[in-house]
Design a protein around this motif. Structure first.
Motif, PDB file in Angstrom:
ATOM      1  N   PRO A   1      44.375   2.400   3.700  1.00 21.33           N
ATOM      2  CA  PRO A   1      43.139   2.964   3.131  1.00 21.33           C
ATOM      3  C   PRO A   1      42.813   2.365   1.762  1.00 21.33           C
ATOM      4  N   LYS A   2      43.847   2.136   0.955  1.00 22.08           N
ATOM      5  CA  LYS A   2      43.621   1.548  -0.369  1.00 22.08           C
ATOM      6  C   LYS A   2      43.031   0.141  -0.242  1.00 22.08           C
ATOM      7  N   ALA A   3      43.543  -0.635   0.708  1.00 27.90           N
ATOM      8  CA  ALA A   3      43.023  -1.988   0.917  1.00 27.90           C
ATOM      9  C   ALA A   3      41.574  -1.952   1.395  1.00 27.90           C
ATOM     10  N   LEU A   4      41.239  -0.972   2.218  1.00 26.06           N
ATOM     11  CA  LEU A   4      39.853  -0.824   2.672  1.00 26.06           C
ATOM     12  C   LEU A   4      38.933  -0.554   1.490  1.00 26.06           C
ATOM     13  N   VAL A   5      39.300   0.418   0.661  1.00 28.37           N
ATOM     14  CA  VAL A   5      38.477   0.767  -0.496  1.00 28.37           C
ATOM     15  C   VAL A   5      38.362  -0.426  -1.443  1.00 28.37           C
ATOM     16  N   THR A   6      39.470  -1.084  -1.712  1.00 29.43           N
ATOM     17  CA  THR A   6      39.460  -2.239  -2.615  1.00 29.43           C
ATOM     18  C   THR A   6      38.591  -3.356  -2.061  1.00 29.43           C
ATOM     19  N   GLY A   7      38.711  -3.621  -0.771  1.00 33.87           N
ATOM     20  CA  GLY A   7      37.923  -4.680  -0.144  1.00 33.87           C
ATOM     21  C   GLY A   7      36.434  -4.374  -0.148  1.00 33.87           C
ATOM     22  N   ILE A   8      36.081  -3.146   0.199  1.00 34.58           N
ATOM     23  CA  ILE A   8      34.663  -2.761   0.192  1.00 34.58           C
ATOM     24  C   ILE A   8      34.122  -2.790  -1.231  1.00 34.58           C
ATOM     25  N   ASP A   9      34.906  -2.314  -2.188  1.00 39.25           N
ATOM     26  CA  ASP A   9      34.454  -2.352  -3.586  1.00 39.25           C
ATOM     27  C   ASP A   9      34.210  -3.791  -4.049  1.00 39.25           C
ATOM     28  N   ALA A  10      35.076  -4.710  -3.648  1.00 40.28           N
ATOM     29  CA  ALA A  10      34.897  -6.111  -4.024  1.00 40.28           C
ATOM     30  C   ALA A  10      33.600  -6.670  -3.432  1.00 40.28           C
ATOM     31  N   LEU A  11      33.334  -6.343  -2.176  1.00 35.94           N
ATOM     32  CA  LEU A  11      32.096  -6.796  -1.556  1.00 35.94           C
ATOM     33  C   LEU A  11      30.883  -6.126  -2.202  1.00 35.94           C
ATOM     34  N   ALA A  12      30.994  -4.844  -2.490  1.00 33.88           N
ATOM     35  CA  ALA A  12      29.888  -4.110  -3.116  1.00 33.88           C
ATOM     36  C   ALA A  12      29.572  -4.678  -4.499  1.00 33.88           C
ATOM     37  N   ALA A  13      30.575  -5.196  -5.189  1.00 36.27           N
ATOM     38  CA  ALA A  13      30.375  -5.766  -6.525  1.00 36.27           C
ATOM     39  C   ALA A  13      29.485  -7.005  -6.484  1.00 36.27           C
ATOM     40  N   GLU A  14      29.316  -7.592  -5.314  1.00 38.44           N
ATOM     41  CA  GLU A  14      28.432  -8.745  -5.169  1.00 38.44           C
ATOM     42  C   GLU A  14      26.961  -8.341  -5.139  1.00 38.44           C
ATOM     43  N   ARG A  15      26.699  -7.077  -4.950  1.00 37.06           N
ATOM     44  CA  ARG A  15      25.335  -6.555  -4.843  1.00 37.06           C
ATOM     45  C   ARG A  15      24.963  -5.866  -6.155  1.00 37.06           C
ATOM     46  N   PRO A  16      23.688  -5.631  -6.401  1.00 30.78           N
ATOM     47  CA  PRO A  16      23.295  -4.872  -7.597  1.00 30.78           C
ATOM     48  C   PRO A  16      23.955  -3.481  -7.587  1.00 30.78           C
TER      49      PRO A  16
ATOM     50  N   LEU B   1      26.291   1.085  -1.951  1.00 27.23           N
ATOM     51  CA  LEU B   1      26.727   2.448  -2.283  1.00 27.23           C
ATOM     52  C   LEU B   1      27.189   3.185  -1.035  1.00 27.23           C
ATOM     53  N   PHE B   2      26.419   3.040   0.039  1.00 27.54           N
ATOM     54  CA  PHE B   2      26.762   3.674   1.308  1.00 27.54           C
ATOM     55  C   PHE B   2      28.119   3.172   1.808  1.00 27.54           C
ATOM     56  N   GLU B   3      28.339   1.870   1.785  1.00 29.06           N
ATOM     57  CA  GLU B   3      29.608   1.309   2.263  1.00 29.06           C
ATOM     58  C   GLU B   3      30.779   1.794   1.404  1.00 29.06           C
ATOM     59  N   ARG B   4      30.576   1.873   0.105  1.00 30.79           N
ATOM     60  CA  ARG B   4      31.628   2.383  -0.781  1.00 30.79           C
ATOM     61  C   ARG B   4      31.952   3.835  -0.439  1.00 30.79           C
ATOM     62  N   ALA B   5      30.921   4.636  -0.168  1.00 26.20           N
ATOM     63  CA  ALA B   5      31.138   6.037   0.213  1.00 26.20           C
ATOM     64  C   ALA B   5      31.913   6.117   1.522  1.00 26.20           C
ATOM     65  N   CYS B   6      31.498   5.330   2.496  1.00 28.42           N
ATOM     66  CA  CYS B   6      32.170   5.343   3.805  1.00 28.42           C
ATOM     67  C   CYS B   6      33.650   4.969   3.682  1.00 28.42           C
ATOM     68  N   ALA B   7      33.947   3.982   2.858  1.00 27.52           N
ATOM     69  CA  ALA B   7      35.340   3.559   2.679  1.00 27.52           C
ATOM     70  C   ALA B   7      36.169   4.690   2.094  1.00 27.52           C
ATOM     71  N   ARG B   8      35.631   5.371   1.112  1.00 23.03           N
ATOM     72  CA  ARG B   8      36.366   6.482   0.507  1.00 23.03           C
ATOM     73  C   ARG B   8      36.522   7.637   1.488  1.00 23.03           C
ATOM     74  N   ASP B   9      35.483   7.906   2.246  1.00 20.53           N
ATOM     75  CA  ASP B   9      35.555   8.958   3.262  1.00 20.53           C
ATOM     76  C   ASP B   9      36.657   8.632   4.275  1.00 20.53           C
ATOM     77  N   THR B  10      36.675   7.406   4.737  1.00 17.45           N
ATOM     78  CA  THR B  10      37.681   6.967   5.703  1.00 17.45           C
ATOM     79  C   THR B  10      39.084   7.067   5.113  1.00 17.45           C
ATOM     80  N   ALA B  11      39.203   6.812   3.822  1.00 17.56           N
ATOM     81  CA  ALA B  11      40.500   6.868   3.140  1.00 17.56           C
ATOM     82  C   ALA B  11      40.918   8.292   2.794  1.00 17.56           C
TER      83      ALA B  11
END
Length: 131
Positions: A24-39, A46-56
């Protein structure tokens, strides 16, 4: 959709395909890294970051991200429905049943809007019933 956005979404999808084999930590970290590429206010990121945390299992951390994604008004109807359903479920898990019910009822009302479609209508009703 731009080529850059298509590429970004493909990389997000590829990470989600690994959800059963990464922590779960790797999922959150990976999604956060990808999200950082966007504004910072990008609704989909934001939605993807929320989903990753929910899944974790980090529901409290997912809630403000779902709210920000929904408030941005930048989600397509499918993601808006998913965000409403998932936030409704998160609120239910956090014991905030009235809030969950109001959010899901509002999502059900959106389906009556001309052109909105009915993506995840049954799922919205199911989570409302659980609430």
């Amino acid at each position: 959709m731009s080529d850059a956005m298509q590429d970004w979404e493909a990389r997000v999808a590829a990470l989600w395909q690994q959800v059963d084999v990464i922590s779960p930590k790797a999922l959150v970290t990976g999604i956060d890294a990808l999200a950082a590429e966007r504004p910072a206010d990008d609704a989909v990121a934001l939605f993807e970051r929320a989903c990753a945390r929910d899944t974790a299992g980090l529901e409290s951390a997912a809630e403000p991200l779902y709210r920000a994604a929904l408030a941005s008004k930048g989600l397509d109807p499918y993601r808006q429905a998913r965000a409403s359903i998932q936030l409704g479920s998160t609120l239910r898990l956090l014991g905030r049943l009235e809030e969950s019910e109001q959010l899901l009822a509002a999502q059900l009302q959106r389906y009556a809007e001309v052109g909105y479609g009915n993506a995840l209508y049954d799922e919205t009703r199911a989570i409302l019933a659980l609430t």
